[in-house]
Write a protein that holds these residues in place. Structure first.
Motif, PDB file in Angstrom:
ATOM      1  N   ILE A 199       2.569   2.654   3.539  1.00 28.60           N
ATOM      2  CA  ILE A 199       2.903   3.980   3.098  1.00 28.60           C
ATOM      3  C   ILE A 199       3.655   4.584   4.046  1.00 28.60           C
ATOM      4  O   ILE A 199       3.142   4.515   5.641  1.00 28.60           O
ATOM      5  CB  ILE A 199       1.862   4.779   2.514  1.00 28.60           C
ATOM      6  N   ILE A 226      -0.406   1.966   7.555  1.00 31.08           N
ATOM      7  CA  ILE A 226       0.024   3.748   7.459  1.00 31.08           C
ATOM      8  C   ILE A 226       1.231   3.686   8.435  1.00 31.08           C
ATOM      9  O   ILE A 226       1.038   2.952   9.735  1.00 31.08           O
ATOM     10  CB  ILE A 226      -0.881   4.483   7.735  1.00 31.08           C
ATOM     11  N   ILE A 245       6.440   4.322  -0.346  1.00 27.75           N
ATOM     12  CA  ILE A 245       5.447   3.447  -0.435  1.00 27.75           C
ATOM     13  C   ILE A 245       6.114   1.909  -0.491  1.00 27.75           C
ATOM     14  O   ILE A 245       7.287   1.978  -1.237  1.00 27.75           O
ATOM     15  CB  ILE A 245       4.429   3.162  -1.488  1.00 27.75           C
ATOM     16  N   ILE A 287      -7.585   0.404   2.071  1.00 30.62           N
ATOM     17  CA  ILE A 287      -6.617   1.289   1.080  1.00 30.62           C
ATOM     18  C   ILE A 287      -7.019   1.082  -0.105  1.00 30.62           C
ATOM     19  O   ILE A 287      -6.800  -0.068  -0.701  1.00 30.62           O
ATOM     20  CB  ILE A 287      -5.476   1.176   1.493  1.00 30.62           C
ATOM     21  N   VAL A 322      -3.473   5.015  -3.956  1.00 29.77           N
ATOM     22  CA  VAL A 322      -2.300   5.885  -3.738  1.00 29.77           C
ATOM     23  C   VAL A 322      -2.161   6.709  -4.888  1.00 29.77           C
ATOM     24  O   VAL A 322      -1.862   6.209  -6.214  1.00 29.77           O
ATOM     25  CB  VAL A 322      -1.010   5.179  -3.472  1.00 29.77           C
ATOM     26  N   LEU A 366      -3.407   9.628  -0.189  1.00 23.63           N
ATOM     27  CA  LEU A 366      -3.902   8.186   0.094  1.00 23.63           C
ATOM     28  C   LEU A 366      -5.453   8.167   0.146  1.00 23.63           C
ATOM     29  O   LEU A 366      -5.947   8.850   0.946  1.00 23.63           O
ATOM     30  CB  LEU A 366      -3.348   7.800   1.561  1.00 23.63           C
ATOM     31  N   TYR A 421      -5.430  12.910   2.889  1.00 28.09           N
ATOM     32  CA  TYR A 421      -6.132  11.486   3.276  1.00 28.09           C
ATOM     33  C   TYR A 421      -7.616  11.781   2.832  1.00 28.09           C
ATOM     34  O   TYR A 421      -8.293  12.520   3.327  1.00 28.09           O
ATOM     35  CB  TYR A 421      -6.058  10.977   4.794  1.00 28.09           C
TER      36      TYR A 421
END
Length: 255
Positions: A9, A51, A91, A171, A174, A228, A248
């Motif tokens: 991302i 990231i 992304i 992760i 999203v 995220l 975040y």
């Protein structure tokens, strides 16, 4: 369809060289420069996902590249079109056969640009190489991902990370906000073979075929990548950090 999975991302951050993530939840590594685009990056590796923090060193180069066939779909152009506002911009999905993926997209009625060969120098002075594929559809103006194929296999790339990867993080999801949620959901199902795993009147959650990262499509007034979501094995309670136009969300691993 060729398997695709979340790769990275992009977060646009002004004065990136002086930026440190609040609370040191993320440790930022040096990256390199995209000479043609007039941008440079710093990276937060999370296994083979990451990231990518981006800033600009030459707006003239960026504007010139945005006028080319290759450049008009790039993350750099999205920064310009968004008025240089900080936040998440794009992304990217990883593939292992970018030429076959291109053919499959064209069979599904999508216009493509690429594959485009790209390079940059990393902090050790070594050349990093990859290919990019962009997808365009004139009837669809919400956030489109782009696609990457690295020139190294996963094992080599993982070894190159050494001890820089955030092994305590993963992760998870999203989150997008859009004023055309149903259109985006239908398109992503059709184009990328995604499946609905949760849906209500306010949001839809999709899983890609690789089932490693989820994508939450929520109702919103404008199209944007909003949050995220990361699983963090070192915390006991959720933590939300908003920095430089991006959210975040850190989630304990037991939730």
């Amino acid at each position: 369809m060729v398997e695709i999975e979340f790769d990275h991302i992009i977060h646009y951050v002004k004065a990136l060289n002086h930026f440190e993530f609040p609370g040191e939840y993320l440790k930022i590594q040096k990256g390199g420069a995209h000479e043609k685009l007039g941008t440079f990056n710093r990276l937060v590796p999370i296994d083979l996902k990451y990231i990518e923090l981006i800033d600009i060193f030459d707006k003239g180069k960026m504007k010139h590249q945005s006028k080319t066939q290759e450049g008009k779909y790039s993350f750099a152009t999205s920064i310009m079109e968004n008025g240089y506002k900080q936040g998440f911009k794009k992304i990217c999905f990883r593939t292992y056969d970018i030429h076959l993926l291109k053919s499959q997209f064209q069979e599904r009625g999508l216009e493509t640009v690429g594959p485009i060969k790209m390079t940059r120098y990393n902090q050790k002075g070594n050349v990093v190489e990859w290919q990019l594929l962009y997808v365009n559809n004139h009837e669809y103006d919400v956030m489109m991902p782009f696609f990457i194929q690295w020139n190294k296999d996963d094992e080599t790339r993982s070894a190159d990370l050494g001890d820089t990867s955030h092994t305590h993080l993963d992760i998870d999801m999203v989150e997008f906000k859009t004023h055309q949620r149903q259109t985006m959901v239908c398109r992503w199902q059709k184009w990328f073979d995604m499946k609905i795993i949760e849906e209500n009147e306010k949001h839809t959650i999709l899983h890609s075929p690789a089932q490693k990262v989820k994508f939450k499509i929520s109702e919103g007034r404008q199209d944007m990548i909003d949050t995220l979501h990361l699983v963090d094995s070192t915390i006991n309670a959720p933590v939300l950090i908003r920095t430089r136009g991006a959210n975040y969300q850190f989630i304990p691993s037991y939730e």
